[in-house]
Design a protein around this motif. Structure first.
Motif, mmCIF file in Angstrom:
data_model
loop_
_atom_site.group_PDB
_atom_site.id
_atom_site.type_symbol
_atom_site.label_atom_id
_atom_site.label_comp_id
_atom_site.label_asym_id
_atom_site.label_seq_id
_atom_site.Cartn_x
_atom_site.Cartn_y
_atom_site.Cartn_z
ATOM 1 N N CYS A 441 0.811 -1.121 0.078
ATOM 2 C CA CYS A 441 0.024 0.028 0.128
ATOM 3 C C CYS A 441 0.949 1.189 0.121
ATOM 4 O O CYS A 441 1.812 1.347 0.850
ATOM 5 C CB CYS A 441 -0.761 -0.211 1.079
ATOM 6 S SG CYS A 441 -2.017 1.488 1.396
ATOM 7 N N CYS A 444 0.026 3.455 3.461
ATOM 8 C CA CYS A 444 0.509 3.176 4.670
ATOM 9 C C CYS A 444 1.549 2.186 4.867
ATOM 10 O O CYS A 444 2.146 1.894 5.968
ATOM 11 C CB CYS A 444 -1.014 2.664 5.649
ATOM 12 S SG CYS A 444 -1.102 0.988 5.259
ATOM 13 N N TRP A 446 1.565 -0.923 4.276
ATOM 14 C CA TRP A 446 0.965 -2.467 4.255
ATOM 15 C C TRP A 446 1.789 -3.308 3.232
ATOM 16 O O TRP A 446 1.940 -2.865 2.138
ATOM 17 C CB TRP A 446 -0.607 -2.379 4.307
ATOM 18 C CG TRP A 446 -0.827 -3.742 4.382
ATOM 19 C CD1 TRP A 446 -1.202 -4.762 5.248
ATOM 20 C CD2 TRP A 446 -1.476 -4.541 2.961
ATOM 21 N NE1 TRP A 446 -1.795 -5.740 4.669
ATOM 22 C CE2 TRP A 446 -1.752 -5.655 3.275
ATOM 23 C CE3 TRP A 446 -1.343 -4.272 1.870
ATOM 24 C CZ2 TRP A 446 -2.236 -6.812 2.277
ATOM 25 C CZ3 TRP A 446 -1.929 -5.062 0.798
ATOM 26 C CH2 TRP A 446 -2.511 -6.312 1.096
ATOM 27 N N CYS A 481 -6.531 -1.425 0.448
ATOM 28 C CA CYS A 481 -5.544 -1.775 1.606
ATOM 29 C C CYS A 481 -6.413 -2.321 2.891
ATOM 30 O O CYS A 481 -7.260 -1.532 3.046
ATOM 31 C CB CYS A 481 -4.816 -0.841 1.830
ATOM 32 S SG CYS A 481 -3.746 -0.847 3.568
ATOM 33 N N GLN A 483 -5.802 -2.328 5.694
ATOM 34 C CA GLN A 483 -5.340 -1.822 6.964
ATOM 35 C C GLN A 483 -5.898 -0.380 6.979
ATOM 36 O O GLN A 483 -6.524 0.213 7.786
ATOM 37 C CB GLN A 483 -3.534 -1.582 6.841
ATOM 38 C CG GLN A 483 -3.268 -1.316 8.283
ATOM 39 C CD GLN A 483 -1.499 -1.819 8.249
ATOM 40 O OE1 GLN A 483 -1.312 -2.888 8.374
ATOM 41 N NE2 GLN A 483 -1.080 -0.741 7.995
ATOM 42 N N CYS A 484 -5.691 0.560 5.736
ATOM 43 C CA CYS A 484 -6.182 1.965 5.701
ATOM 44 C C CYS A 484 -7.337 2.313 4.697
ATOM 45 O O CYS A 484 -7.680 3.185 4.421
ATOM 46 C CB CYS A 484 -5.009 2.584 5.413
ATOM 47 S SG CYS A 484 -4.208 2.792 3.914
#
Ligand code: ADP
Ligand code: ZN
Ligand code: ZN
Length: 737
Positions: A441, A444, A446, A481, A483-484
């Protein structure tokens, strides 16, 4: 009473369980002990299960009072002769492997499962006594039958497959059979030679080849390294040796790397020896076929046995020579279960049976080179390419701060275009399959990791998947992503799929052939994919190391190595050696015909001393330098090295187990300059398939110091291990991952 004791018949059996000993049984009830002989299989009861075991010895006593009878005899013939049993016992002993597992590893799956050992797959047509008495000119009124008769008079017999491949009709066969001139008999399977080609003619040897053959004495044991540049005609040497031992009525064993056993290889040999039976042993065969080949070899019926590493354990009653092609190849080392090296075992087998052993390579392993340089092996050379081929020219293309397109520098792409325009072929070597080795990503940071291994997931775009190349874990491709939730996710780095995409666009009017594990499910698939390249039309080949091995493509004039840097900075002390071998092998694909070859090597570190040396001086010089480094660092091959490995879902348990193992070994043999201990340390791939992996490394000046120590620690480990932990001794470990 005395008499009763003497009459006891105890069977010592190799049972496929992870314990390093034989097990005592009584003969099956109702079976006369006279019917039993070592080397046969029997069904035995073991811990509530029914297992296939091999009878190793028949004795008169057992320390155990209560013995169970074996259940049933499987073979009435002997599968493993005395030579073979002695060899397998040696393997179990040297590699600290359970003897039952060694026998299991020596058998093809069908026999391991207890299938009967008699049927032959192939039907052979042969002359009856009456047929043999006929002149060549008989049957003039039935020309098809006459042609077949003449063929049989010349060659003795023909398999059904050969009959078809050579254009004879089944009707002609039936006609001869009705006249009582021929009969069908069952026999082993043999690959038919190339359609059309009856038998290929051997080229006249050049003087280097002649010198090599002149010193090979086929009547007794010797171990030789044949160090010959790629395309120097090593295979021709193998064929001549095989010819010699066949003429002496003996069997030849040829070991080849896992990806080297292609239909092309088999046909090349079958075409040279059309009248001899060839048994192939490799994982691409159906279970039944493989058992057939194995049985043909073990019964002494197959004249030539060609196989990958496990073929070394096949009983060969008439063995006359052992040849290991590409002896440096990592696939000769078994990495789990019985962790043997087929190349090292080839030498042991040759010594046991008093036959010559030839290890051939353009890029010998440092182990083998060391043995040759110190005089333990005879050192034979082929310096020149055979026929009229020339060595390729090698150039480095720096890639740092270059505008790369899918990993290619503009200059390299231009060269590829030129080669294709000239009607020639180019080969591009890429270390990694898939589209890209990581997905990340941009917002962030990731990275898609494997949930079960300490490694990243590889992006396979065509399949819309992320895959782990260590445990084969697969996940659907994500487009945001996790995560974000950003959509800026990007593929990092390159792989075969990504390069293929670019090359397809750029060179749209030429076939682009991608060769990697994802495109070649079977050996036949690889053969088919390579067909346009063999036909000689202009085309572009790209792929992983599957392309580095064995293929003889005379119209390849340009080889591109997309990234030479992979192995330059690894923590494994063998990485430079492997990188050097791979690069030299790939480069060796260029200019194998009469056309000149060129190799372009892309690197971010064109000044790296290892790379410099390899490219300037060639693999031979490079390897001798690495050997000096190993000697200075007291590493194999000048020292003997073994690993005690352990893996467990609970990392602390594996570590604690190895701590104790090390303490135990040190109590038996304290550390000294001649005996070094290291670890426990995490393996290079610390977590695999959910288990954490560690090892203790033991390095000794003499192999003889290591052996008793490993035997003792194995016995200790059998008594001390935690049920959820796996352990193993890896003698002569090749791989720290
Ligand atoms: P290697 O196994 O060393 O890579 P090969 O045995 O495959 O080399 O030989 C490379 C090519 O050279 C093959 O096409 C082979 O038929 C040919 N060749 C080998 N020996 C000779 C020879 N003495 N004369 C002409 N051609 C030869
Ligand atoms: Zn993110
Ligand atoms: Zn994984």
């Amino acid at each position: 009473m005395q008499e009763a004791v003497q009459q006891r018949v105890i069977l010592q059996l190799a049972v496929p369980v992870p314990l390093r000993r034989l097990f005592d049984y009584l003969p099956p009830e109702g079976l006369s002990p006279q019917a039993l002989a070592p080397g046969q299989r029997l069904w035995v009861p073991f811990a509530g299960r029914k297992l296939v075991a091999v009878l190793v010895a028949i004795v008169g006593e057992s320390p155990l009072a209560e013995l169970k009878p074996a259940l049933e005899q499987i073979d009435s013939t002997v599968l493993f002769d005395a030579h073979s049993r002695r060899f397998l016992a040696w393997i179990a002993d040297y590699y600290q492997a359970p003897v039952g597992e060694v026998y299991a590893a020596a058998m093809p799956a069908a026999l391991r499962k207890g299938k009967p050992a008699h049927h032959w797959a192939e039907q052979w047509l042969q002359l009856t006594t009456e047929g043999k008495g006929l002149p060549q000119t008989a049957l003039a009124r039935a020309p098809k039958q006459q042609a077949l008769l003449q063929k049989l008079l010349r060659d003795g017999r023909l398999s059904r497959a050969h009959l078809k491949a050579q254009g004879h009709s089944m009707a002609a066969g039936r006609g001869l059979q009705e006249r009582g001139l021929v009969e069908w008999v069952a026999g082993p399977t043999v690959p038919p030679p190339l359609p059309g080609a009856d038998a290929s003619l051997a080229p006249a040897l050049n003087s280097e080849q002649q010198q090599v053959l002149d010193v090979m004495d086929c009547s007794r044991f010797s171990a030789s390294l044949l160090e010959g540049v790629t395309g120097s005609g090593k295979t021709e040497i193998y064929l001549r040796l095989i010819e010699r031992v066949l003429a002496a009525g003996r069997q030849a064993l040829l070991l080849v790397p896992e990806i080297g056993l292609t239909p092309q290889t088999l046909r090349r040999i079958a075409a040279r020896f059309p009248d001899h039976s060839i048994a192939a042993l490799h994982s691409g065969l159906a279970e039944g076929e493989r058992a057939q080949s194995w049985l043909a070899a073990a019964a002494g019926q197959a004249d030539i046995v060609i196989g990958t590493r496990s073929a070394i354990m096949t009983p060969l009653p008439r063995l006359g020579v052992v040849i290991v092609d590409e002896e440096h190849d990592a696939s000769f080392k078994q990495q789990d279960g019985v962790r043997y090296s087929a190349r090292d075992l080839a030498v042991v087998l040759g010594r046991n049976t008093n036959v010559p052993v030839l290890l051939g390579s353009a890029t010998p392993a440092l182990e083998t080179l060391h043995n040759a340089l110190t005089g333990r092996y005879r050192h034979l050379h082929l310096y020149q390419r055979a026929g009229n081929a020339h060595p390729p020219q090698i150039h480095v293309v720096p890639t740092l701060r270059e505008p790369l397109e899918a990993g290619f520098s503009p200059q390299v792409l231009r060269h590829i275009g030129d080669v294709l325009a000239r009607g020639e072929q180019a080969l591009v070597f890429i270390n990694r399959r898939g589209f890209a080795p990581a997905l990340t990503c941009d917002d962030c940071g990731w990275i898609a990791d494997c949930a079960h291994c300490s490694s990243k997931l590889t992006l396979h775009r065509r399949q819309g998947q992320l895959r782990c190349h260590h445990c084969d874990h697969r996940r659907p491709l994500v487009n945001s992503c996790p995560q974000c939730h950003s959509h800026s996710i990007a593929a990092l780095g390159g792989g075969t799929e990504r390069s293929e995409e670019l090359l397809l666009q750029r060179f749209a009017s030429y076939p682009v052939i991608r060769i990697d594990r994802d495109t070649t499910g079977s050996k036949q698939a690889l053969d088919k994919l390579l067909a346009p390249a063999r036909d000689g039309q202009p085309c572009l080949l790209l792929g992983t190391q599957m392309l580095a091995k064995g293929h003889h493509l005379p119209r390849v004039t340009l080889v591109v190595i997309q990234d030479a840097d992979g192995g330059l900075f690894s923590a494994d002390f063998r990485a430079p050696e492997r990188t050097g071998q791979l690069l030299a092998q790939v480069a060796g694909r260029a200019g194998r015909g009469s056309l000149h070859g060129r190799v372009l090597v892309q690197s971010r570190y064109p000044e790296h001393p290892l790379l410099q040396r390899l490219l300037d001086k060639g693999y031979g010089d490079f390897a001798r330098q690495l050997l000096e480094d190993r000697i200075a660092a007291q590493l194999p091959p000048v020292r003997a090295m073994a690993l005690v490995r352990a893996e467990c879902e609970e990392p602390a348990w594996a570590e604690a187990f190895l701590q104790s193992a090390r303490r135990y070994m040190q109590s038996l043999a304290p550390p000294s300059p001649q005996l070094l201990y290291l670890g426990p340390v995490p393996a290079l791939l610390e977590r695999k398939s959910g288990r954490f992996r560690f090892y203790v490394q033991v390095v000794a000046q003499q192999r003889a110091q290591l052996q008793p120590l490993l035997a003792r620690v194995s016995t200790w480990a059998e008594g001390n291990k935690n049920r959820r932990l796996r352990w193993a001794v890896d003698m002569d470990a090749q791989d720290l991952s």
